[in-house]
Scaffold this motif. Structure first.
Motif, PDB file in Angstrom:
ATOM      1  N   HIS A 183       0.882  -1.223  -0.073  1.00 53.38           N
ATOM      2  CA  HIS A 183      -0.248  -0.019  -0.087  1.00 53.38           C
ATOM      3  C   HIS A 183       0.737   1.358   0.049  1.00 53.38           C
ATOM      4  CE1 HIS A 183       0.428   1.285   4.351  1.00 53.38           C
ATOM      5  NE2 HIS A 183       1.118   0.172   4.344  1.00 53.38           N
ATOM      6  N   GLU A 184       1.931   0.901   0.507  1.00 44.38           N
ATOM      7  CA  GLU A 184       2.867   2.322   0.784  1.00 44.38           C
ATOM      8  C   GLU A 184       3.269   2.763  -0.772  1.00 44.38           C
ATOM      9  OE1 GLU A 184       5.517  -1.165   0.439  1.00 44.38           O
ATOM     10  OE2 GLU A 184       3.748  -0.632   1.861  1.00 44.38           O
ATOM     11  N   GLU A 185       3.132   2.199  -1.776  1.00 44.67           N
ATOM     12  CA  GLU A 185       3.542   2.747  -3.273  1.00 44.67           C
ATOM     13  C   GLU A 185       2.327   2.956  -4.130  1.00 44.67           C
ATOM     14  OE1 GLU A 185       5.840  -0.644  -4.711  1.00 44.67           O
ATOM     15  OE2 GLU A 185       7.561  -0.468  -3.498  1.00 44.67           O
ATOM     16  N   TRP A 186       1.230   2.471  -3.482  1.00 45.63           N
ATOM     17  CA  TRP A 186       0.134   3.176  -4.330  1.00 45.63           C
ATOM     18  C   TRP A 186      -0.053   4.760  -4.867  1.00 45.63           C
ATOM     19  CZ3 TRP A 186      -3.934   0.429  -0.643  1.00 45.63           C
ATOM     20  CH2 TRP A 186      -3.917  -0.963  -0.981  1.00 45.63           C
ATOM     21  N   LEU A 187      -0.715   4.903  -5.862  1.00 43.54           N
ATOM     22  CA  LEU A 187      -0.911   6.388  -6.077  1.00 43.54           C
ATOM     23  C   LEU A 187      -1.755   7.007  -5.264  1.00 43.54           C
ATOM     24  CD1 LEU A 187      -1.661   5.891 -10.241  1.00 43.54           C
ATOM     25  CD2 LEU A 187       0.646   6.518  -8.954  1.00 43.54           C
ATOM     26  N   PRO A 188      -1.534   8.203  -4.766  1.00 47.12           N
ATOM     27  CA  PRO A 188      -2.402   8.714  -3.813  1.00 47.12           C
ATOM     28  C   PRO A 188      -3.680   8.909  -4.339  1.00 47.12           C
ATOM     29  CG  PRO A 188      -0.561  10.379  -4.587  1.00 47.12           C
ATOM     30  CD  PRO A 188      -0.370   8.820  -5.036  1.00 47.12           C
ATOM     31  N   GLY A 189      -3.915   9.486  -5.784  1.00 48.84           N
ATOM     32  CA  GLY A 189      -5.239   9.645  -5.950  1.00 48.84           C
ATOM     33  C   GLY A 189      -6.386   8.645  -6.089  1.00 48.84           C
ATOM     34  N   LEU A 190      -5.800   7.304  -5.873  1.00 46.23           N
ATOM     35  CA  LEU A 190      -6.403   6.005  -6.111  1.00 46.23           C
ATOM     36  C   LEU A 190      -6.527   5.670  -4.348  1.00 46.23           C
ATOM     37  CD1 LEU A 190      -5.244   4.123  -9.049  1.00 46.23           C
ATOM     38  CD2 LEU A 190      -7.321   5.553  -9.024  1.00 46.23           C
ATOM     39  N   PRO A 225      -6.882   0.377  -4.716  1.00 46.68           N
ATOM     40  CA  PRO A 225      -6.429   0.784  -6.196  1.00 46.68           C
ATOM     41  C   PRO A 225      -6.442  -0.042  -7.508  1.00 46.68           C
ATOM     42  CG  PRO A 225      -5.251   1.920  -4.802  1.00 46.68           C
ATOM     43  CD  PRO A 225      -5.786   0.709  -3.947  1.00 46.68           C
ATOM     44  N   TRP A 226      -7.038   0.101  -8.524  1.00 49.59           N
ATOM     45  CA  TRP A 226      -7.078  -0.979  -9.849  1.00 49.59           C
ATOM     46  C   TRP A 226      -6.271  -0.050 -10.809  1.00 49.59           C
ATOM     47  CZ3 TRP A 226     -11.278  -2.691 -13.583  1.00 49.59           C
ATOM     48  CH2 TRP A 226     -10.655  -3.791 -14.085  1.00 49.59           C
ATOM     49  N   TYR A 227      -6.636   1.091 -11.251  1.00 50.71           N
ATOM     50  CA  TYR A 227      -6.102   1.891 -12.535  1.00 50.71           C
ATOM     51  C   TYR A 227      -6.347   3.299 -12.103  1.00 50.71           C
ATOM     52  CZ  TYR A 227     -10.466   1.925 -14.847  1.00 50.71           C
ATOM     53  OH  TYR A 227     -11.839   2.310 -15.504  1.00 50.71           O
ATOM     54  N   ALA A 228      -5.813   4.096 -12.971  1.00 50.25           N
ATOM     55  CA  ALA A 228      -5.862   5.610 -12.935  1.00 50.25           C
ATOM     56  C   ALA A 228      -5.414   6.090 -14.310  1.00 50.25           C
ATOM     57  CB  ALA A 228      -4.598   6.243 -11.891  1.00 50.25           C
ATOM     58  N   ALA A 229      -6.213   7.395 -14.537  1.00 50.72           N
ATOM     59  CA  ALA A 229      -6.186   8.177 -15.873  1.00 50.72           C
ATOM     60  C   ALA A 229      -6.011   9.640 -15.125  1.00 50.72           C
ATOM     61  CB  ALA A 229      -7.089   7.960 -16.646  1.00 50.72           C
ATOM     62  N   THR A 289      -6.659  12.797 -10.222  1.00 52.69           N
ATOM     63  CA  THR A 289      -6.564  11.469 -10.828  1.00 52.69           C
ATOM     64  C   THR A 289      -7.948  10.716 -10.625  1.00 52.69           C
ATOM     65  OG1 THR A 289      -4.435  11.356  -9.937  1.00 52.69           O
ATOM     66  CG2 THR A 289      -5.362   9.222 -10.223  1.00 52.69           C
ATOM     67  N   GLY A 290      -8.611  10.335 -11.820  1.00 51.44           N
ATOM     68  CA  GLY A 290      -9.681   9.557 -12.054  1.00 51.44           C
ATOM     69  C   GLY A 290      -9.213   8.292 -12.103  1.00 51.44           C
ATOM     70  N   GLY A 291     -10.127   7.080 -12.054  1.00 54.45           N
ATOM     71  CA  GLY A 291      -9.721   5.617 -12.129  1.00 54.45           C
ATOM     72  C   GLY A 291     -10.554   4.915 -11.059  1.00 54.45           C
ATOM     73  N   SER A 292     -10.468   3.855 -10.788  1.00 48.78           N
ATOM     74  CA  SER A 292     -11.420   2.920 -10.291  1.00 48.78           C
ATOM     75  C   SER A 292     -10.519   2.191  -9.102  1.00 48.78           C
ATOM     76  CB  SER A 292     -11.845   1.678 -11.174  1.00 48.78           C
ATOM     77  OG  SER A 292     -12.948   2.204 -12.205  1.00 48.78           O
ATOM     78  N   ASP A 293     -11.526   1.725  -8.189  1.00 46.14           N
ATOM     79  CA  ASP A 293     -10.971   1.134  -6.793  1.00 46.14           C
ATOM     80  C   ASP A 293     -11.528  -0.331  -6.899  1.00 46.14           C
ATOM     81  OD1 ASP A 293      -9.417   3.054  -6.276  1.00 46.14           O
ATOM     82  OD2 ASP A 293      -9.985   3.175  -4.148  1.00 46.14           O
ATOM     83  N   LEU A 294     -11.352  -1.326  -6.299  1.00 44.92           N
ATOM     84  CA  LEU A 294     -12.095  -2.618  -6.221  1.00 44.92           C
ATOM     85  C   LEU A 294     -12.509  -2.745  -4.801  1.00 44.92           C
ATOM     86  CD1 LEU A 294      -9.659  -4.884  -8.269  1.00 44.92           C
ATOM     87  CD2 LEU A 294     -11.766  -3.887  -8.814  1.00 44.92           C
ATOM     88  N   VAL A 295     -13.728  -3.039  -4.305  1.00 43.30           N
ATOM     89  CA  VAL A 295     -14.225  -3.132  -3.126  1.00 43.30           C
ATOM     90  C   VAL A 295     -14.802  -4.575  -3.100  1.00 43.30           C
ATOM     91  CG1 VAL A 295     -14.673  -0.604  -2.929  1.00 43.30           C
ATOM     92  CG2 VAL A 295     -16.505  -2.312  -3.789  1.00 43.30           C
ATOM     93  N   VAL A 296     -15.076  -5.047  -1.777  1.00 42.80           N
ATOM     94  CA  VAL A 296     -15.663  -6.285  -1.455  1.00 42.80           C
ATOM     95  C   VAL A 296     -16.621  -6.043  -0.395  1.00 42.80           C
ATOM     96  CG1 VAL A 296     -15.065  -8.770  -0.328  1.00 42.80           C
ATOM     97  CG2 VAL A 296     -13.433  -7.675  -1.725  1.00 42.80           C
ATOM     98  N   PRO A 297     -18.102  -6.346  -0.653  1.00 46.56           N
ATOM     99  CA  PRO A 297     -18.955  -6.189   0.032  1.00 46.56           C
ATOM    100  C   PRO A 297     -19.040  -6.958   1.280  1.00 46.56           C
ATOM    101  CG  PRO A 297     -19.665  -6.363  -2.033  1.00 46.56           C
ATOM    102  CD  PRO A 297     -18.468  -6.888  -1.982  1.00 46.56           C
ATOM    103  N   GLY A 338      -0.787  12.951  -7.980  1.00 48.73           N
ATOM    104  CA  GLY A 338      -2.296  12.864  -7.928  1.00 48.73           C
ATOM    105  C   GLY A 338      -3.131  13.120  -6.779  1.00 48.73           C
ATOM    106  N   ARG A 339      -4.282  13.677  -7.139  1.00 49.99           N
ATOM    107  CA  ARG A 339      -5.138  13.653  -5.792  1.00 49.99           C
ATOM    108  C   ARG A 339      -6.517  13.377  -6.299  1.00 49.99           C
ATOM    109  NH1 ARG A 339      -3.744  17.808  -2.102  1.00 49.99           N
ATOM    110  NH2 ARG A 339      -5.868  17.435  -1.007  1.00 49.99           N
TER     111      ARG A 339
END
Length: 419
Positions: free
Chosen positions: A123-130, A144-148, A305-313, A371-372
């Motif tokens: 997690h310490e290397e993840w893009l901050p915007g995600l 975090p999954w991907y960013a644009a 930073t736009g993009g997507s995260d993955l969640v688990v219900p 990114g933010r």
């Protein structure tokens, strides 16, 4: 309404130990036969070929698991996800927009993935915007999954005509180069007056923000000195082109304006290139990309930073297997594949090198490191629904007092976040 960030506590130590030991294997008392993991992904996020490769490889490596991927439309997805989270038959994994995580986490129906983030996912290397939008009061609910993000798309011929040999790396040089292009008779930049995502980057670059949380309450802060400096730079840059002061980048679509051939720069995601080339195929080989310049050459500008995260219900029936699927999708192998296939920025700064040689994606990756995302309030969608930032920008660009207009807009933001 006071927004109190919540941490799910329904994770007994015994269960954590079992998950750590079993991975995606069956829990005691569970059917040892093939189990189906349902994954909701958004249409267009990944190509059919990528999904086939991932599904085939994952099922071969995990013979007891069958993946069922269901593609969803972005339109109306909020209500659909909310209904799914509240049901007893929730999907096991859901892709959500990075700025949507807070509103879903506020329901207390997302599973806390902090352990996996720290132990398994770097997690310490993840893009901050995600990563930041997925974190609620220190607990990680979105992976975090991907960013644009936005870059500067430029017309190489118009730069060369002005004698500019390489893209600018600082704001000061950017302004000088844009003025130089204007002197050739071309339009140095087309920047619409209400492009508030671009404004956000300038505000963040100055150390400001759109809204902040104070003592459990969210308040608008466009009237701080830092935020006002960001708006002042936006005004200076916007004045170097003929973009409308009272419209956003889609009215008219800026890609269409650029395609006419006499605009040197727009600020957009690299995906705009396809729209430009469709309208003017002659520009296909003449487009370039560079990160939005920052205040100093060593740091590009902060960007949304736009993009997507993955969640688990919480109600996922195959929770352990779902977590394992998330780990795979967020891991280096499939991040590299997805980034190269879809021209996305991978979820870690340490993976930026996998898109070297892809000019547009590499430019995005450089910006994404700073990114933010929009303020991490579950009510932020209410702000965007009747966005007070846009008329604020127009008022300033038309010569009205920046401080007074910023205070008024900040009050509207505060009211929307308290609703």
């Amino acid at each position: 309404m006071t927004y109190v960030k919540k941490r799910l506590l329904a994770r007994p130590i015994a269960l954590v130990s079992i998950l750590a030991l079993t991975g995606c294997g069956a829990l005691p008392g569970q059917d040892a036969g093939t189990r189906t993991v349902t994954v909701w992904l958004m249409k267009g996020s990944a190509s059919d070929d990528f999904l086939k490769r991932f599904t085939s490889a994952y099922e071969q490596e995990n013979p007891g698991i069958r993946l069922e991927v269901a593609l969803q439309e972005w339109t109306g997805i909020g209500k659909k996800v909310m209904a799914a989270l509240e049901s007893e038959n929730a999907p096991d994994v859901i892709e959500v927009g990075n700025t949507q995580v807070a509103q879903y986490a506020d329901t207390e129906l997302l599973y806390d993935l902090t352990l996996e983030s720290v132990r398994d996912l770097g997690h310490e290397e993840w893009l901050p915007g995600l990563a930041e939008p997925g974190s609620i009061d220190g607990s990680q609910f979105g992976i975090p999954w991907y960013a644009a993000n936005r870059v500067v798309v430029y017309h190489k011929d118009l730069f060369e005509r002005a004698g500019i040999e390489e893209p600018p790396k600082t704001r000061e040089q950017w302004l000088e180069d844009t003025e130089k292009i204007n002197r050739t008779g071309a339009q140095g930049i087309y920047l619409a007056g209400q492009d508030w995502y671009t404004l956000s980057g300038f505000i963040w670059d100055e150390g400001g923000d759109l809204a902040v949380e104070r003592n459990g309450e969210w308040v608008g802060v466009l009237d701080t000195p830092a935020a006002l400096r960001g708006m002042a730079f936006y005004k200076k840059l916007q004045a170097l082109g003929s973009g409308p002061r009272d419209a956003d980048e889609e009215n008219p679509p800026q890609a269409g304006v650029f395609a006419q051939g006499e605009v040197a720069q727009i600020i957009a995601t690299p995906g705009a290139a396809a729209a430009i080339e469709e309208r003017n195929p002659a520009l296909a080989s003449r487009l370039g990309f560079f990160p939005i310049p920052g205040k100093s050459a060593d740091k590009p500008c902060a960007v949304f930073t736009g993009g997507s995260d993955l969640v688990v219900p919480v109600n996922a029936r195959e929770r352990a297997a779902a977590i394992d699927v998330v780990k795979a999708l967020a891991g280096e192998k499939w991040q590299t594949d997805l980034a190269r296939t879809m021209n996305y920025v991978p979820n870690k700064t340490s993976l930026a090198s996998v898109v070297e040689g892809q000019e547009a994606t590499a430019a995005m990756a450089a910006g994404a490191a700073r990114g933010r995302a929009t303020p991490n309030s579950p009510k932020w969608a209410d702000v965007e629904a009747d966005n007070p930032i846009k008329p604020y920008m127009t008022a300033v660009l038309q010569g009205r007092d920046p401080e007074a207009e910023a205070r008024a807009a900040s009050e509207l933001i505060t009211g929307a976040l308290a609703g």
